[in-house]
Design a protein around this motif. Structure first.
Motif, PDB file in Angstrom:
ATOM      1  N   TYR A   1      38.120  52.968  29.287  1.00  0.00           N
ATOM      2  CA  TYR A   1      38.686  52.315  30.164  1.00  0.00           C
ATOM      3  C   TYR A   1      39.908  51.759  29.683  1.00  0.00           C
TER       4      TYR A   1
ATOM      5  N   ALA B   1      44.919  39.421  35.935  1.00  0.00           N
ATOM      6  CA  ALA B   1      45.055  40.841  35.923  1.00  0.00           C
ATOM      7  C   ALA B   1      46.095  41.761  35.207  1.00  0.00           C
TER       8      ALA B   1
ATOM      9  N   TYR C   1      35.078  37.141  42.925  1.00  0.00           N
ATOM     10  CA  TYR C   1      35.652  37.741  42.454  1.00  0.00           C
ATOM     11  C   TYR C   1      36.412  38.794  43.479  1.00  0.00           C
TER      12      TYR C   1
ATOM     13  N   SER D   1      42.557  38.478  32.514  1.00  0.00           N
ATOM     14  CA  SER D   1      43.073  37.250  33.047  1.00  0.00           C
ATOM     15  C   SER D   1      42.654  36.098  32.066  1.00  0.00           C
TER      16      SER D   1
ATOM     17  N   TYR E   1      37.457  39.648  32.174  1.00  0.00           N
ATOM     18  CA  TYR E   1      37.846  40.827  31.928  1.00  0.00           C
ATOM     19  C   TYR E   1      37.831  41.750  32.944  1.00  0.00           C
ATOM     20  N   GLU E   2      38.607  42.719  33.096  1.00  0.00           N
ATOM     21  CA  GLU E   2      38.151  43.831  34.030  1.00  0.00           C
ATOM     22  C   GLU E   2      38.659  45.149  33.503  1.00  0.00           C
TER      23      GLU E   2
ATOM     24  N   GLN F   1      40.357  40.093  43.385  1.00  0.00           N
ATOM     25  CA  GLN F   1      40.741  41.276  43.555  1.00  0.00           C
ATOM     26  C   GLN F   1      41.821  41.502  44.711  1.00  0.00           C
TER      27      GLN F   1
ATOM     28  N   LYS G   1      39.688  51.681  41.360  1.00  0.00           N
ATOM     29  CA  LYS G   1      38.483  50.825  41.184  1.00  0.00           C
ATOM     30  C   LYS G   1      38.421  49.790  39.873  1.00  0.00           C
ATOM     31  N   ARG G   2      38.430  48.587  40.118  1.00  0.00           N
ATOM     32  CA  ARG G   2      38.314  47.644  38.922  1.00  0.00           C
ATOM     33  C   ARG G   2      36.846  47.325  38.839  1.00  0.00           C
ATOM     34  N   TYR G   3      36.454  47.432  37.614  1.00  0.00           N
ATOM     35  CA  TYR G   3      35.003  46.810  37.178  1.00  0.00           C
ATOM     36  C   TYR G   3      35.082  45.745  36.364  1.00  0.00           C
ATOM     37  N   THR G   4      33.906  45.117  36.403  1.00  0.00           N
ATOM     38  CA  THR G   4      33.493  43.845  35.768  1.00  0.00           C
ATOM     39  C   THR G   4      32.606  44.189  34.560  1.00  0.00           C
TER      40      THR G   4
ATOM     41  N   GLN H   1      30.951  34.844  31.895  1.00  0.00           N
ATOM     42  CA  GLN H   1      32.136  35.432  32.428  1.00  0.00           C
ATOM     43  C   GLN H   1      32.489  34.791  33.662  1.00  0.00           C
TER      44      GLN H   1
END
Length: 495
Positions: free
Chosen positions: A326, A338, A58, A331, A299-300, A62, A313-316, A30
């Motif tokens: 989720y 995003a 990252y 991207s 991916y997020e 964001q 909140k955005r997670y990987t 990733q």
């Protein structure tokens, strides 16, 4: 064993070894994708507008690139549709995949020289993963059908426009061309009912071994076969052994399919979207689909219960959890940044990363704060249908906020293949199961905010008639499992 089957097994082993490298190193895969796409897009309009030149991490990404849906990206896409180069990705896209929008009408999703191979390789690798695990390769010697949209494409400003399934029809490898059904001429038929009737005629004399498509439209094909020959599909195509599907959850259709087919057959689930080929089922023994972390997509994820919060909140993949719902954010090397594709997923495994699709971020019922999602209604209906030995053809759920009398309720519109003996008891059990699936719904029933669900029986082919009336019969079109409004439900009141 045929020569094709022999070489398919060798190739499957080679691809398995190759894919294992990134599967066993997911974070590195990733990070590599992230770095590559940022660097490549830094001189595009979008890259310049969002300071890609200075994105080194990252956290930078964001801070500079907010989550967007189609409408918020539309100013860029409109420029691309008009033929402008270097908008979201270097040069022009090879294709613009046309999909159905909601508020925006038709949507155009870019497919580029960089992204297109991933769509083709992923579909191939799903079959090879099956061959490698099961050692079953006999299907490669028979005929295979892919029920899909028309491959006829328009062209404007050097960009071709069409449905994703029609676009990928141009990429069937040479070694499958002789096995492929239907004929090109038939595939180009626009009217879905005429197309399926023609496909039935073409395939009846053939040795069909693999059948692929969205379950609701494959079901239509199977029903026509069974009606014409008066015997199950497995007796018509004695070597049919593999069903490949995507687009919707297969479980609500499984019982009906097994009845139409006359036996159980292996199945492979795919998760192809116009925005990218996201995942495929790589094991018959484990739940979920392998998330493709090495296919040009970074991916997020955002927790669904936080999605509409300001600064959610955005997670990987490094910090996602099992069993959490989720929204999936992409991207890509097609120039989406995003981008909220509208789907919701849940991780079933973190070693390797596997997901299942749970619904749509916009397809839910929360008229009273219950936030019921597709996964919950599908699971509840599947469990109670087994208990009552019923068969469901299709269904959708909508809220009734202003009933003529009494409390509001959830209305389930169900087309039965085989109705329950006691519809009242079926509805009672279904409501109890829904209360297990969703605690907020249970609270609303307990607190006398809602009354228990109501079932409206839809006549045979009723949902097909609805989709036809909307110009969405066949192809990639899918009936929403649930809605937060009554657009679909009210159709059946007025018709």
């Amino acid at each position: 064993m045929s020569i094709k089957s022999f070489f398919a097994k060798i190739f499957a082993a080679y691809i398995h070894k190759k894919e294992s490298k990134w599967i066993n190193n997911p974070f590195e895969a990733q990070q590599k994708i992230f770095s590559q796409i940022i660097v490549k897009a830094k001189d595009t309009d979008f890259g310049k507008d969002h300071g890609f030149e200075s994105i080194k991490s990252y956290a930078d990404f964001q801070a500079k690139v907010p989550i967007r849906d189609y409408e918020k990206l539309r100013s860029y896409i409109d420029k691309m549709v008009a033929g402008t180069e270097n908008v979201l990705w270097p040069g022009k896209p090879l294709y613009l995949a046309k999909t159905s929008g909601t508020t925006s009408g038709a949507k155009y999703i870019p497919l580029t020289k960089d992204s297109m191979p991933s769509h083709i390789d992923a579909a191939r690798n799903a079959l090879l993963a099956y061959i490698h695990e099961t050692k079953k390769a006999g299907f490669v010697s028979g005929k295979m059908i892919f029920l899909q949209g028309s491959p006829i494409l328009e062209e404007k400003y050097g960009i071709k426009f069409g449905r994703l399934s029609g676009i990928v029809a141009h990429y069937v490898p040479n070694y499958l061309q002789k096995n492929r059904m239907p004929t090109w001429k038939t595939n180009c038929i626009e009217d879905w009912e005429t197309k399926v009737d023609t496909i039935v005629q073409e395939t009846l004399p053939e040795d069909m071994t693999l059948i692929s498509g969205i379950p609701s439209w494959v079901q239509m094909y199977f029903e026509k076969l069974v009606h014409k020959k008066q015997k199950p599909v497995s007796e018509i195509f004695k070597n049919f052994s593999l069903f490949v599907y995507g687009g919707v959850n297969y479980e609500p259709y499984r019982q009906k399919f097994e009845k139409l087919i006359g036996k159980k057959v292996d199945s492979i689930e795919l998760y192809p979207a116009s925005e990218g080929f996201i995942a495929y089922q790589n094991s018959q023994k484990e739940e979920g689909m392998l998330l493709l972390l090495n296919s040009g997509i970074f991916y997020e994820f955002v927790k669904v219960n936080e999605f509409f919060d300001t600064n959610a909140k955005r997670y990987t993949i490094e910090n996602v959890e099992l069993g959490v719902n989720y929204a999936i954010i992409l991207s890509t090397n097609a120039g989406l940044w995003a981008y909220n594709i509208g789907d919701t997923v849940e991780f079933t495994s973190l070693h390797p990363f596997k997901i299942k699709v749970t619904g749509r971020i916009k397809h839910y019922i929360s008229a009273f704060g219950e936030h019921v999602i597709a996964k919950e209604v599908e699971t509840a209906l599947q469990n109670i249908s087994k208990k009552h030995q019923t068969l469901i053809t299709e269904f959708t759920v909508a809220p009734q906020i202003n009933p003529k009398q009494g409390l509001p309720f959830h209305e389930w519109l169900i087309e039965f293949e085989q109705e329950p003996e006691n519809l009242s008891l079926f509805a009672q059990d279904l409501d109890a199961e829904m209360r297990k699936q969703n605690m907020y719904y249970d609270d609303l029933i307990t607190g006398n905010v809602l009354k228990t669900l109501v079932i409206k029986i839809i006549p045979k082919n009723g949902f097909q008639d609805y989709m036809k009336s909307q110009g969405k019969l066949g192809g990639q079109n899918k009936l929403p499992r649930l809605s937060n409004d009554r657009k679909i439900a009210d159709f059946f009141i007025t018709h």
